[in-house]
Design a protein around this motif. Structure first.
Motif, PDB file in Angstrom:
ATOM      1  N   ARG A 168       4.894 -35.134  35.223  1.00 61.52           N
ATOM      2  CA  ARG A 168       5.350 -34.041  34.375  1.00 61.52           C
ATOM      3  C   ARG A 168       5.506 -32.784  35.219  1.00 61.52           C
ATOM      4  N   LEU A 169       6.654 -32.148  35.120  1.00 58.09           N
ATOM      5  CA  LEU A 169       6.981 -31.020  35.984  1.00 58.09           C
ATOM      6  C   LEU A 169       6.755 -29.670  35.322  1.00 58.09           C
ATOM      7  N   LEU A 170       7.200 -29.523  34.082  1.00 63.39           N
ATOM      8  CA  LEU A 170       7.064 -28.235  33.412  1.00 63.39           C
ATOM      9  C   LEU A 170       7.244 -28.388  31.915  1.00 63.39           C
ATOM     10  N   GLU A 171       6.845 -27.357  31.193  1.00 64.47           N
ATOM     11  CA  GLU A 171       7.088 -27.243  29.765  1.00 64.47           C
ATOM     12  C   GLU A 171       8.195 -26.215  29.589  1.00 64.47           C
ATOM     13  N   GLU A 172       9.341 -26.648  29.072  1.00 63.35           N
ATOM     14  CA  GLU A 172      10.527 -25.787  28.988  1.00 63.35           C
ATOM     15  C   GLU A 172      10.739 -25.304  27.552  1.00 63.35           C
ATOM     16  N   PRO A 173      10.735 -23.995  27.327  1.00 67.94           N
ATOM     17  CA  PRO A 173      11.012 -23.465  25.986  1.00 67.94           C
ATOM     18  C   PRO A 173      12.514 -23.402  25.722  1.00 67.94           C
ATOM     19  N   PHE A 174      12.866 -23.024  24.495  1.00 65.61           N
ATOM     20  CA  PHE A 174      14.263 -22.954  24.085  1.00 65.61           C
ATOM     21  C   PHE A 174      14.717 -21.509  23.910  1.00 65.61           C
ATOM     22  N   ALA A 175      16.035 -21.339  23.973  1.00 66.56           N
ATOM     23  CA  ALA A 175      16.682 -20.070  23.629  1.00 66.56           C
ATOM     24  C   ALA A 175      17.981 -20.404  22.919  1.00 66.56           C
ATOM     25  N   CYS A 176      18.476 -19.458  22.132  1.00 67.70           N
ATOM     26  CA  CYS A 176      19.704 -19.672  21.362  1.00 67.70           C
ATOM     27  C   CYS A 176      20.834 -18.830  21.933  1.00 67.70           C
ATOM     28  N   ILE A 177      22.055 -19.316  21.775  1.00 71.55           N
ATOM     29  CA  ILE A 177      23.221 -18.575  22.248  1.00 71.55           C
ATOM     30  C   ILE A 177      24.301 -18.547  21.173  1.00 71.55           C
ATOM     31  N   THR A 242      34.000 -20.077  19.934  1.00 72.93           N
ATOM     32  CA  THR A 242      33.960 -20.419  18.511  1.00 72.93           C
ATOM     33  C   THR A 242      32.854 -19.609  17.840  1.00 72.93           C
ATOM     34  N   ASP A 243      32.663 -19.836  16.547  1.00 75.30           N
ATOM     35  CA  ASP A 243      31.547 -19.229  15.823  1.00 75.30           C
ATOM     36  C   ASP A 243      30.349 -20.172  15.732  1.00 75.30           C
ATOM     37  N   LEU A 244      30.340 -21.232  16.536  1.00 73.72           N
ATOM     38  CA  LEU A 244      29.193 -22.138  16.584  1.00 73.72           C
ATOM     39  C   LEU A 244      28.088 -21.528  17.443  1.00 73.72           C
ATOM     40  N   ILE A 245      26.859 -21.962  17.213  1.00 69.49           N
ATOM     41  CA  ILE A 245      25.731 -21.521  18.026  1.00 69.49           C
ATOM     42  C   ILE A 245      25.051 -22.754  18.598  1.00 69.49           C
ATOM     43  N   ALA A 246      24.188 -22.559  19.579  1.00 69.41           N
ATOM     44  CA  ALA A 246      23.483 -23.681  20.200  1.00 69.41           C
ATOM     45  C   ALA A 246      22.090 -23.248  20.596  1.00 69.41           C
ATOM     46  N   THR A 247      21.172 -24.188  20.594  1.00 64.67           N
ATOM     47  CA  THR A 247      19.793 -23.971  21.031  1.00 64.67           C
ATOM     48  C   THR A 247      19.574 -24.857  22.247  1.00 64.67           C
ATOM     49  N   LEU A 248      19.314 -24.222  23.403  1.00 63.81           N
ATOM     50  CA  LEU A 248      19.331 -24.917  24.693  1.00 63.81           C
ATOM     51  C   LEU A 248      18.104 -24.554  25.516  1.00 63.81           C
ATOM     52  N   PRO A 249      17.834 -25.276  26.615  1.00 61.80           N
ATOM     53  CA  PRO A 249      16.712 -24.917  27.489  1.00 61.80           C
ATOM     54  C   PRO A 249      16.823 -23.471  27.982  1.00 61.80           C
ATOM     55  N   ARG A 250      15.714 -22.746  27.912  1.00 64.12           N
ATOM     56  CA  ARG A 250      15.748 -21.311  28.204  1.00 64.12           C
ATOM     57  C   ARG A 250      16.172 -21.006  29.638  1.00 64.12           C
ATOM     58  N   VAL A 264      22.238 -13.861  23.618  1.00 67.70           N
ATOM     59  CA  VAL A 264      21.044 -14.703  23.684  1.00 67.70           C
ATOM     60  C   VAL A 264      20.022 -14.162  22.692  1.00 67.70           C
ATOM     61  N   PHE A 265      19.421 -15.044  21.905  1.00 68.52           N
ATOM     62  CA  PHE A 265      18.390 -14.621  20.959  1.00 68.52           C
ATOM     63  C   PHE A 265      17.334 -15.705  20.814  1.00 68.52           C
ATOM     64  N   GLU A 266      16.153 -15.280  20.359  1.00 67.29           N
ATOM     65  CA  GLU A 266      15.043 -16.210  20.189  1.00 67.29           C
ATOM     66  C   GLU A 266      15.265 -17.076  18.955  1.00 67.29           C
ATOM     67  N   PRO A 267      14.862 -18.344  18.969  1.00 56.86           N
ATOM     68  CA  PRO A 267      14.936 -19.155  17.755  1.00 56.86           C
ATOM     69  C   PRO A 267      14.083 -18.521  16.657  1.00 56.86           C
ATOM     70  N   PRO A 268      14.575 -18.463  15.440  1.00 55.34           N
ATOM     71  CA  PRO A 268      13.818 -17.833  14.353  1.00 55.34           C
ATOM     72  C   PRO A 268      12.761 -18.755  13.741  1.00 55.34           C
ATOM     73  N   LEU A 269      12.302 -19.715  14.487  1.00 58.46           N
ATOM     74  CA  LEU A 269      11.244 -20.625  14.052  1.00 58.46           C
ATOM     75  C   LEU A 269      10.495 -21.089  15.288  1.00 58.46           C
ATOM     76  N   ALA A 270       9.299 -21.578  15.072  1.00 57.76           N
ATOM     77  CA  ALA A 270       8.467 -22.004  16.198  1.00 57.76           C
ATOM     78  C   ALA A 270       8.885 -23.398  16.655  1.00 57.76           C
ATOM     79  N   VAL A 271       9.641 -23.436  17.733  1.00 55.11           N
ATOM     80  CA  VAL A 271      10.071 -24.718  18.297  1.00 55.11           C
ATOM     81  C   VAL A 271       9.208 -25.000  19.522  1.00 55.11           C
ATOM     82  N   PRO A 272       8.452 -26.076  19.535  1.00 53.36           N
ATOM     83  CA  PRO A 272       7.593 -26.348  20.694  1.00 53.36           C
ATOM     84  C   PRO A 272       8.443 -26.623  21.938  1.00 53.36           C
ATOM     85  N   PRO A 273       7.985 -26.181  23.100  1.00 50.30           N
ATOM     86  CA  PRO A 273       8.719 -26.506  24.329  1.00 50.30           C
ATOM     87  C   PRO A 273       8.703 -28.008  24.580  1.00 50.30           C
ATOM     88  N   PHE A 274       9.657 -28.464  25.375  1.00 50.48           N
ATOM     89  CA  PHE A 274       9.705 -29.901  25.683  1.00 50.48           C
ATOM     90  C   PHE A 274       9.194 -30.140  27.090  1.00 50.48           C
TER      91      PHE A 274
END
Length: 322
Positions: A168-177, A242-250, A264-274
């Protein structure tokens, strides 16, 4: 003639030439990589044809194309040469500055974008004789590692196959775009607005669902995935236009969003890192060159996050989060 006597009658250097020809499919390139004259490689090919009683390669324009018999030899030959290299290195240790070796790595494209630059810079400093081949990230990447076709696979979900080890290398959080002038997305976004937006879901493993969808469901929400795709880099361009959004590795968002002027904005819910891991064959766990490569990968990953936790010890594949 016994099997050992027959083996003793064959120049094992021929197998090194065959492996390089299978990789490059060119006597010119093989000669350059092996530091030999082209005539020497051509002569070795002639002797290989006698040993195996097969043409091995046929001319197709400027390239050499392997016969079906030669293609069947490729994977077991590479595995045995790797084992021989490992045997020699265990006896002599490894000195990166003198190492001449090609490693094959597979990773999802977001990891290629953020990990390869620091990794390659480190390899060029420490081991200029080392080359890297990137293989496409696919569903059967686990079996490719198991067979020796791939040295190291980087990813999240791996199958519990025998003989595989994960570090295991790291715990990666998410960010939204979202695109900068998105009509309904500002510097921050409410959970209702997030769930109501059209989403791009990147699924390199082509599996349904995600921890994010599980958390949305727990909160009584459900998002609409308008586009499901396998590549993170392509998702950036879709979101930018487009007007689509995505939640991707930070770390990926941090490295790429400014290039396309994405919001770039924070997810509005608690998403555990992977958990992001390095997968390799147990046969190479103590191979000094592999140990060094995996250390370089781990250190490159740590550079992505200031204060990121140190890699956990190697563990059996069935201990990796899926």
């Amino acid at each position: 003639m016994s099997r050992r006597a027959r083996l003793a009658s064959v120049d094992l250097n021929l197998l090194v030439v065959l492996d390089e020809l299978l990789r490059s499919q060119s006597t010119v390139v093989a000669a350059k990589r092996l530091g030999r004259a082209q005539s020497s490689v051509s002569h070795a090919l002639g002797r290989l044809r006698e040993v195996f009683d097969d043409a091995l390669f046929v001319r197709a324009g400027a390239a050499l194309r392997p016969t079906s018999f030669a293609e069947e030899l490729a994977a077991p030959l590479r595995a045995r040469l790797d084992a021989l290299e490992q045997l020699l290195e265990q006896a002599t240790g490894v000195e990166p500055s003198r190492l001449e070796r090609t490693f094959t790595i597979s990773a999802p494209d977001w990891a290629e974008i953020v990990i390869l630059p620091p990794l390659m810079a480190r390899l060029r400093r420490e081991a200029p004789g080392v080359d890297v081949v990137l293989r496409s990230f696919r569903m059967d990447v686990d079996r490719a590692v198991q067979s020796g076709e791939i040295d190291v696979a980087l990813g999240v979900r791996f199958q519990p196959l025998s003989g595989l080890v994960a570090q295991r290398l790291l715990e990666e959080p998410f960010a939204c775009i979202a695109r900068r002038d998105h009509p309904r997305i500002g510097e921050s976004v409410t959970l209702d607005a997030y769930a109501a937006a059209g989403h791009v879901l990147v699924a390199p493993y082509e599996l349904p669902g995600s921890p994010l969808d599980d958390e949305l469901a727990r909160l009584g929400h459900r998002r609409r995935v308008v586009l499901r795709m396998p590549h993170f880099s392509a998702a950036l361009f879709v979101v930018a236009q487009t007007d689509l959004i995505a939640t991707l590795p930070r770390s990926f968002v941090r490295a790429t969003a400014p290039l396309l002027r994405l919001r770039v904005f924070e997810p509005p819910l608690a998403v555990p890192p992977f958990s992001f891991s390095c997968l390799f064959s147990a046969t190479r766990q103590k191979d000094p060159a592999h140990v060094w490569l995996r250390r370089c990968i781990a250190e490159s990953c740590r550079e992505l996050h200031a204060g990121a936790p140190r890699p956990l010890p190697d563990q059996a594949i069935d201990a990796v989060d899926t």
